[in-house]
Scaffold this motif. Structure first.
Motif, PDB file in Angstrom:
ATOM      1  N   PRO A   1      16.901   5.838  -4.358  1.00  0.00           N
ATOM      2  CA  PRO A   1      17.131   4.710  -3.642  1.00  0.00           C
ATOM      3  C   PRO A   1      16.878   3.416  -4.417  1.00  0.00           C
ATOM      4  O   PRO A   1      17.815   2.411  -4.155  1.00  0.00           O
ATOM      5  N   TYR A   2      16.055   3.388  -5.480  1.00  0.00           N
ATOM      6  CA  TYR A   2      15.793   2.272  -6.162  1.00  0.00           C
ATOM      7  C   TYR A   2      16.878   1.823  -7.153  1.00  0.00           C
ATOM      8  O   TYR A   2      17.357   0.676  -7.339  1.00  0.00           O
ATOM      9  N   PHE A   3      17.951   2.592  -7.471  1.00  0.00           N
ATOM     10  CA  PHE A   3      18.796   2.647  -8.457  1.00  0.00           C
ATOM     11  C   PHE A   3      20.020   2.381  -7.555  1.00  0.00           C
ATOM     12  O   PHE A   3      21.169   2.240  -8.171  1.00  0.00           O
ATOM     13  N   VAL A   4      20.235   2.290  -6.218  1.00  0.00           N
ATOM     14  CA  VAL A   4      21.291   1.900  -5.323  1.00  0.00           C
ATOM     15  C   VAL A   4      21.238   0.592  -4.972  1.00  0.00           C
ATOM     16  O   VAL A   4      20.262  -0.242  -4.574  1.00  0.00           O
ATOM     17  N   SER A   5      22.398  -0.204  -5.226  1.00  0.00           N
ATOM     18  CA  SER A   5      22.449  -1.589  -4.725  1.00  0.00           C
ATOM     19  C   SER A   5      22.124  -1.664  -3.422  1.00  0.00           C
ATOM     20  O   SER A   5      22.597  -1.003  -2.445  1.00  0.00           O
TER      21      SER A   5
ATOM     22  N   GLY B   1      11.262  -1.923   6.541  1.00  0.00           N
ATOM     23  CA  GLY B   1      11.444  -0.854   6.350  1.00  0.00           C
ATOM     24  C   GLY B   1      12.570  -0.509   5.212  1.00  0.00           C
ATOM     25  O   GLY B   1      12.482   0.467   4.398  1.00  0.00           O
ATOM     26  N   SER B   2      13.463  -1.079   4.932  1.00  0.00           N
ATOM     27  CA  SER B   2      14.807  -0.913   4.076  1.00  0.00           C
ATOM     28  C   SER B   2      14.177  -1.220   2.687  1.00  0.00           C
ATOM     29  O   SER B   2      14.376  -0.533   1.683  1.00  0.00           O
ATOM     30  N   ASP B   3      13.323  -2.323   2.669  1.00  0.00           N
ATOM     31  CA  ASP B   3      12.545  -2.744   1.205  1.00  0.00           C
ATOM     32  C   ASP B   3      11.522  -1.606   0.926  1.00  0.00           C
ATOM     33  O   ASP B   3      11.729  -1.082  -0.224  1.00  0.00           O
ATOM     34  N   ILE B   4      10.886  -0.941   1.744  1.00  0.00           N
ATOM     35  CA  ILE B   4       9.971   0.111   1.395  1.00  0.00           C
ATOM     36  C   ILE B   4      10.548   1.339   0.942  1.00  0.00           C
ATOM     37  O   ILE B   4      10.254   1.996   0.060  1.00  0.00           O
ATOM     38  N   TRP B   5      11.714   1.647   1.800  1.00  0.00           N
ATOM     39  CA  TRP B   5      12.453   2.849   1.517  1.00  0.00           C
ATOM     40  C   TRP B   5      13.214   3.029   0.109  1.00  0.00           C
ATOM     41  O   TRP B   5      12.993   3.777  -0.548  1.00  0.00           O
ATOM     42  N   LYS B   6      13.653   1.529  -0.343  1.00  0.00           N
ATOM     43  CA  LYS B   6      14.269   1.317  -1.537  1.00  0.00           C
ATOM     44  C   LYS B   6      13.411   1.357  -2.810  1.00  0.00           C
ATOM     45  O   LYS B   6      13.570   1.815  -3.724  1.00  0.00           O
TER      46      LYS B   6
ATOM     47  N   PRO C   1       0.729  -1.379   0.153  1.00  0.00           N
ATOM     48  CA  PRO C   1      -0.096  -0.054   0.166  1.00  0.00           C
ATOM     49  C   PRO C   1       0.621   1.310   0.091  1.00  0.00           C
ATOM     50  O   PRO C   1       0.341   2.486  -0.368  1.00  0.00           O
ATOM     51  N   MET C   2       2.335   1.231   0.389  1.00  0.00           N
ATOM     52  CA  MET C   2       2.819   2.373   0.665  1.00  0.00           C
ATOM     53  C   MET C   2       3.046   3.133  -0.795  1.00  0.00           C
ATOM     54  O   MET C   2       2.909   4.420  -0.560  1.00  0.00           O
ATOM     55  N   PRO C   3       3.427   2.547  -1.859  1.00  0.00           N
ATOM     56  CA  PRO C   3       3.565   3.526  -3.121  1.00  0.00           C
ATOM     57  C   PRO C   3       2.024   4.063  -3.482  1.00  0.00           C
ATOM     58  O   PRO C   3       1.988   4.971  -4.043  1.00  0.00           O
ATOM     59  N   ILE C   4       0.964   3.275  -3.022  1.00  0.00           N
ATOM     60  CA  ILE C   4      -0.072   4.077  -3.629  1.00  0.00           C
ATOM     61  C   ILE C   4      -0.554   5.095  -2.762  1.00  0.00           C
ATOM     62  O   ILE C   4      -1.101   6.223  -3.167  1.00  0.00           O
ATOM     63  N   ILE C   5      -0.271   5.160  -1.427  1.00  0.00           N
ATOM     64  CA  ILE C   5      -0.315   6.224  -0.399  1.00  0.00           C
ATOM     65  C   ILE C   5       0.688   7.125  -0.962  1.00  0.00           C
ATOM     66  O   ILE C   5       0.163   8.573  -1.099  1.00  0.00           O
TER      67      ILE C   5
ATOM     68  N   GLN D   1       9.523  13.494  -5.596  1.00  0.00           N
ATOM     69  CA  GLN D   1       9.608  12.504  -6.479  1.00  0.00           C
ATOM     70  C   GLN D   1      11.024  11.897  -6.838  1.00  0.00           C
ATOM     71  O   GLN D   1      11.230  10.598  -6.571  1.00  0.00           O
ATOM     72  N   THR D   2      12.038  12.753  -7.093  1.00  0.00           N
ATOM     73  CA  THR D   2      13.296  12.364  -7.259  1.00  0.00           C
ATOM     74  C   THR D   2      13.897  11.940  -6.043  1.00  0.00           C
ATOM     75  O   THR D   2      14.595  10.677  -6.409  1.00  0.00           O
ATOM     76  N   LEU D   3      13.808  12.258  -4.988  1.00  0.00           N
ATOM     77  CA  LEU D   3      14.386  11.607  -3.831  1.00  0.00           C
ATOM     78  C   LEU D   3      13.851  10.247  -3.392  1.00  0.00           C
ATOM     79  O   LEU D   3      14.546   9.516  -2.954  1.00  0.00           O
ATOM     80  N   SER D   4      12.582  10.211  -3.731  1.00  0.00           N
ATOM     81  CA  SER D   4      12.082   8.761  -3.586  1.00  0.00           C
ATOM     82  C   SER D   4      12.488   7.732  -4.608  1.00  0.00           C
ATOM     83  O   SER D   4      12.431   6.608  -4.434  1.00  0.00           O
ATOM     84  N   TYR D   5      12.722   8.304  -5.898  1.00  0.00           N
ATOM     85  CA  TYR D   5      13.036   7.309  -6.980  1.00  0.00           C
ATOM     86  C   TYR D   5      14.582   6.937  -6.577  1.00  0.00           C
ATOM     87  O   TYR D   5      14.937   5.907  -6.945  1.00  0.00           O
TER      88      TYR D   5
END
Length: 307
Positions: free
Chosen positions: A123-127, A173-178, A95-99, A117-121
């Motif tokens: 972490p996805y590109f960080v290993s 928590g780390s999975d959601i943040w990433k 549900p977090m991305p929906i929120i 948006q930029t700050l939330s995107y």
């Protein structure tokens, strides 16, 4: 006669939209090469595989390696840990991305919205290696900034990592943040496709932002959310290899050992390729069953499904 007529109509439609099918061709080729051709290797799970014998020359073993896995004294714990961690990620993380998408949609200042948006995107590109290293530096009880704040508040330093008490919180928590920013892109696109006249009509009827969100935005992205949920359920037997390999330790092994890490360790570290293939095939079969089941339920309940 009827089949010939239907085939001719299908051929005409394909020819009429040939440019669209041409654009689809690279994707079809990619899926064929990397998703269907490797299915030939499934037989490794049923053979005593050796590099000399190869796929066809290795002796047939039947369900020998499946039996070895289920007879393994930790197999029940590994399956249980995988399901628990995956369920927590699904129920809390989905549900977090929906929120986030709903909140960003309500932001009117474009510059602030793009910054978030930029700050939330990013972490996805960080290993995961970098993420876990960052967590170790921030959360260490020996001079980490988080524990410095905890000490300033008068509490004792907390061992966040390699601690069974905090293990699930760190994993989820780390999975959601990433992933929250990247996963919200699809929902942002779905929101952008909602007819703006619906919002105008709702405003004329006196609906505030919350009622517009509840009665227009959420129903507008419902179908997308259902489809993504079905796909997410299919990964229920995969808790994430790299994250669990790096965050799990001796102190958390009883609750952090999962199928992904077990299969990789068995195949690469121990050289038991057939056994690892059997474990991976078991994960895939359960995932397929879950997708088919949830897809059927979704089709009956909401008329939305993958097929």
């Amino acid at each position: 006669m009827k089949n010939r007529l239907e085939n001719s109509r299908l051929g005409k439609r394909i020819w009429q939209h040939k440019l669209f099918y041409l654009f689809m061709l690279p994707g079809i080729i990619w899926f064929f090469l990397f998703s269907y051709v490797p299915l030939y290797g499934i037989q490794v799970a049923f053979r005593d595989y050796t590099f000399i014998g190869g796929f066809t020359g290795s002796p047939w073993a039947g369900f020998k390696y499946f039996e070895q896995f289920f007879n393994y004294y930790q197999s029940g714990d590994i399956i249980r840990n995988t399901v628990i961690i995956s369920l927590m990620k699904l129920l809390i993380g989905f549900p977090m991305p929906i929120i986030l998408a709903l909140l960003l949609n309500e932001v009117r200042k474009i510059r602030f919205k793009k910054t978030i948006q930029t700050l939330s995107y990013l972490p996805y590109f960080v290993s995961w290696i970098v993420v876990v290293t960052l967590m170790q530096r921030l959360l260490t009880p020996y001079g980490g900034p988080v524990n410095d704040v905890v000490s300033m508040l008068g509490a004792d330093p907390i061992q966040f990592l390699n601690n069974p008490t905090w293990f699930y919180q760190m994993i989820v928590g780390s999975d959601i943040w990433k992933n929250i920013g990247w996963n919200s892109i699809i929902f942002m696109a779905a929101i952008a496709g909602i007819d703006q006249q619906l919002y105008e009509a709702a405003k004329m009827d006196g609906a505030g932002r919350f009622r517009q969100m509840w009665h227009i935005t959420l129903p507008g992205i419902r179908n997308v959310a259902i489809i993504l949920f079905i796909l997410a359920v299919g990964n229920l037997m995969s808790a994430g290899y790299e994250q669990l390999l790096l965050l799990n330790g001796p102190a958390t092994a009883s609750i952090g050992s999962v199928l992904d890490v077990h299969a990789i360790n068995s195949g690469i570290r121990e050289g038991r390729l057939s056994y690892a293939a059997a474990v991976g095939l078991f994960q895939s079969i359960i995932g397929l069953i879950l997708i088919l089941t949830v897809n059927r339920i979704a089709r009956k309940v909401s008329d939305v499904s993958l097929f």
